[in-house]
Design a protein around this motif. Structure first.
Motif, short mmCIF file in Angstrom:
data_model
loop_
_atom_site.label_atom_id
_atom_site.label_comp_id
_atom_site.label_asym_id
_atom_site.label_seq_id
_atom_site.Cartn_x
_atom_site.Cartn_y
_atom_site.Cartn_z
N MET A 1 10.72 57.65 39.67
CA MET A 1 11.40 58.43 40.70
C MET A 1 10.95 59.89 40.65
O MET A 1 10.57 60.39 39.59
CB MET A 1 12.92 58.35 40.50
CG MET A 1 13.50 56.96 40.63
SD MET A 1 15.31 56.94 40.46
CE MET A 1 15.47 57.27 38.71
N VAL A 2 11.02 60.58 41.76
CA VAL A 2 10.76 62.01 41.76
C VAL A 2 11.78 62.69 40.86
O VAL A 2 12.95 62.31 40.83
CB VAL A 2 10.81 62.57 43.21
CG1 VAL A 2 12.17 62.34 43.85
CG2 VAL A 2 10.45 64.05 43.23
N ASN A 3 11.33 63.71 40.07
CA ASN A 3 12.18 64.36 39.08
C ASN A 3 12.87 63.33 38.19
O ASN A 3 14.08 63.36 37.99
CB ASN A 3 13.22 65.26 39.75
CG ASN A 3 12.65 66.64 40.07
OD1 ASN A 3 11.44 66.83 40.08
ND2 ASN A 3 13.51 67.59 40.34
N ASP A 4 12.06 62.45 37.66
CA ASP A 4 12.57 61.31 36.89
C ASP A 4 13.19 61.73 35.57
O ASP A 4 13.04 62.88 35.13
CB ASP A 4 11.41 60.33 36.63
CG ASP A 4 11.87 58.90 36.51
OD1 ASP A 4 13.09 58.67 36.41
OD2 ASP A 4 11.01 58.00 36.52
N ILE A 5 13.83 60.79 34.92
CA ILE A 5 14.41 61.01 33.61
C ILE A 5 13.32 61.39 32.62
O ILE A 5 12.15 60.99 32.77
CB ILE A 5 15.16 59.74 33.15
CG1 ILE A 5 16.08 60.02 31.96
CG2 ILE A 5 14.18 58.60 32.85
CD1 ILE A 5 17.04 58.87 31.65
N ARG A 6 13.68 62.17 31.61
CA ARG A 6 12.69 62.57 30.59
C ARG A 6 12.01 61.34 30.01
O ARG A 6 12.66 60.36 29.68
CB ARG A 6 13.38 63.36 29.47
CG ARG A 6 12.42 63.93 28.42
CD ARG A 6 13.19 64.63 27.30
NE ARG A 6 13.87 63.66 26.44
CZ ARG A 6 13.35 63.14 25.33
NH1 ARG A 6 12.13 63.48 24.94
NH2 ARG A 6 14.05 62.28 24.62
N THR A 7 10.72 61.36 29.88
CA THR A 7 9.82 60.29 29.42
C THR A 7 9.61 59.21 30.47
O THR A 7 8.62 58.48 30.39
CB THR A 7 10.28 59.59 28.12
OG1 THR A 7 11.34 58.66 28.39
CG2 THR A 7 10.70 60.59 27.05
N GLY A 8 10.47 59.09 31.45
CA GLY A 8 10.33 58.06 32.46
C GLY A 8 10.92 56.72 32.08
O GLY A 8 11.14 55.87 32.93
#
Length: 544
Positions: free
Chosen positions: A467-474
């Motif tokens: 996602m755009v501006n995703d959670i840290r590390t993805g």
């Protein structure tokens, strides 16, 4: 808080006939109310017979499991609940003393409104009820948390101390997002997507901004940081997921490893086994446990997981096994800055007259903030009560299970692939108590849930949605879906996903649709369903 501890007659009769071993509980029928004994499908009992509450009103998230009564822990449950519901303070005595010197929140309900998921916010204030956000501030070069604030950064402080971050300068902007399909289904129905962007200026940080690179701490500017929001999730039912055997979760990771790439920090794809375990070598003996809690899979067994941690570090209330304060990750930057602050020096002895005085106020402030031998502010019995309450929260029964729309949605949920990650059911094991911190050692310490079929709708595996501006590390652990359909009723909001960007179930589904997302294939199928089929899946998700 309103709730009922009265057990239905049929269940009470079954409990009375049980031995001391919880595994003997085998009842198949629960009385749903006076004069209305009704058999239900097994997925109605989301938490199994020992973990389900049939009360599905605005207090559904607050109910004790039948196992609490079976263990004769009703009083401890209620006392532990009080610790969750009250604010902590700086009084000299009483049950709720010990707040600070810095803190994330004064109490638990701010982050878990009515025991549920945090609500979407347009500003960051620690005293706003429903603000479940934790700031995630990290080095964009290494993806590691910065060293000069706590992993869960504090924005509150008790005088004479000052907050590590001035929350009045934190800005949250909500931006519109248009996906590759123009936020439109093939049949013309449209939807809206938004995401947060968080900024914090340099002068909002009390101490210098420090990161670690190549083993060295270095000072950097805010332009080298990324900032994200992570919201709390509901805490009901975590005792039941704690009862799932480690080897069952390991088997799920091994199975999915054969089909897709898993987080290399957690799982060794080549050997198809764990690369990282959870352990506690500070309070415990370093025994390794399978990771299962938090978005980042940072915690293992519940008794040393997020709640056990939060009742200490969110409020900074010490206890016998943690006689120190939760400060910055390096353990020195906040203490150094405070010890040299003229305002703190001026008033320190007035606020802490009991602290050992050497006459060197800078030294005394630093030693107070970094001490590992502070008095315990929470008693062992209070902590035990809190964890009995935590492990004793029931899961609301599923709703609408006998309706055609529920059955339709359930079949489609499985057919298009949602159940691949949101695995419907698990079976608990013997549920022998595990505590990495070695505070709780006996099965008699906690309510237990042996041999229960439960329906959390999660695989306990981390996936990526890109996602755009995703959670840290993805990488983000699949969130359990059980009970979430009651969120609007229980908390006043139905926000979903890790930062509450999804304002309803449909938006949450469509945020899974990035071209790189692990769930892309499922969303492609969802898009091409008829509107009535899409609504059936949403109805199902909001009923389980």
């Amino acid at each position: 808080m309103k709730k009922s501890f009265i057990l239905p007659l049929a269940l009470a009769a079954m409990l009375a006939s049980c031995s001391d071993d919880n595994s003997s509980f085998t009842g198949d029928i629960i009385d749903l109310g006076p004069g209305s004994t009704t058999e239900k499908s097994e997925d109605y009992y989301a938490g199994g017979q020992l973990g389900t509450t049939t009360l599905v009103n605005a207090y559904a998230y607050q109910q004790p499991t039948p196992a609490v009564a079976l263990a004769n822990m009703q009083m401890e449950f209620q006392n532990g609940e009080t610790l969750f519901e009250r604010d902590y303070n700086q009084n000299s005595d009483g049950a709720f003393t010990g707040l600070g010197p810095v803190y994330v929140r004064k109490g638990c309900l701010y982050c878990h409104p009515n025991y549920g998921h945090g609500k979407r916010q347009t500003r960051y204030r620690e005293s706003d009820m429903g603000n479940g956000y934790l700031l995630v501030i990290y080095d964009k070069t290494t993806n590691a948390y910065i060293r000069s604030v706590a992993g869960m950064p504090q924005t509150g402080a008790v005088a004479p101390f000052k907050a590590p971050i001035d929350e009045n300068q934190i800005q949250i902007a909500w931006n519109e997002y248009t996906d590759e399909w123009g936020n439109t289904f093939p049949d013309g129905e449209t939807y809206s997507l938004i995401y947060p962007d968080v900024t914090i200026p340099a002068n909002a940080f009390y101490a210098p901004i420090v990161v670690q690179r190549n083993g060295q701490d270095i000072e950097v500017g805010v332009d080298e940081l990324d900032i994200r929001l992570e919201s709390t999730i509901g805490i009901y039912g975590t005792g039941l997921t704690d009862a799932i055997p480690d080897d069952s979760i390991t088997a799920q990771w091994a199975k999915e490893s054969l089909m897709c790439t898993l987080n290399p920090a957690m799982w060794d794809q080549a050997s198809n086994n764990w690369k990282s375990f959870y352990s506690n070598g500070k309070q415990g003996d370093g025994t390794k446990y399978v990771r299962r809690y938090t978005y980042a899979m940072s915690r293992g067994p519940l008794l040393d997981a997020a709640g056990a941690n939060a009742i200490w570090n969110i409020t900074n209330v010490t206890r016998t096994d943690r006689r120190y304060h939760y400060l910055d990750l390096a353990g020195k930057y906040y203490a150094t800055k405070s010890s040299q602050d003229p305002d703190v020096q001026r008033d320190f002895y007035s606020y802490f007259p009991e602290w050992n005085k050497t006459g060197d106020v800078e030294k005394d402030i630093y030693s107070y903030l970094t001490s590992t031998e502070l008095p315990a502010e929470m008693t062992d019995q209070q902590y035990r009560n809190f964890m009995i309450w935590h492990r004793g929260l029931a899961v609301p029964a599923a709703r609408n299970t006998d309706t055609d729309q529920f059955k339709q949605g359930k079949e489609l949920f499985s057919r298009i692939g949602c159940a691949s990650c949101h695995r419907p059911s698990w079976t608990t094991g013997d549920d022998n108590i595990q505590d990495p911190a070695k505070f709780f050692l006996s099965n008699n310490d906690m309510p237990r849930y042996p041999n229960q079929k439960i329906w959390p709708y999660t695989d306990f595996v981390q996936h990526r949605l890109f996602m755009v501006n995703d959670i840290r590390t993805g990488w983000c652990r699949t969130t359990p879906l059980w009970g979430r359909g009651l969120s609007a009723l229980c908390t006043g909001a139905e926000d979903r996903l890790h930062d509450c960007r999804a304002r309803n179930t449909l938006e949450a589904i469509m945020w899974h649709g990035s071209a790189q997302s692990d769930a892309r294939w499922t969303i492609e199928k969802f898009r091409n369903l008829s509107k009535s089929d899409r609504e059936a899946i949403i109805f199902f998700c909001e009923s389980i």
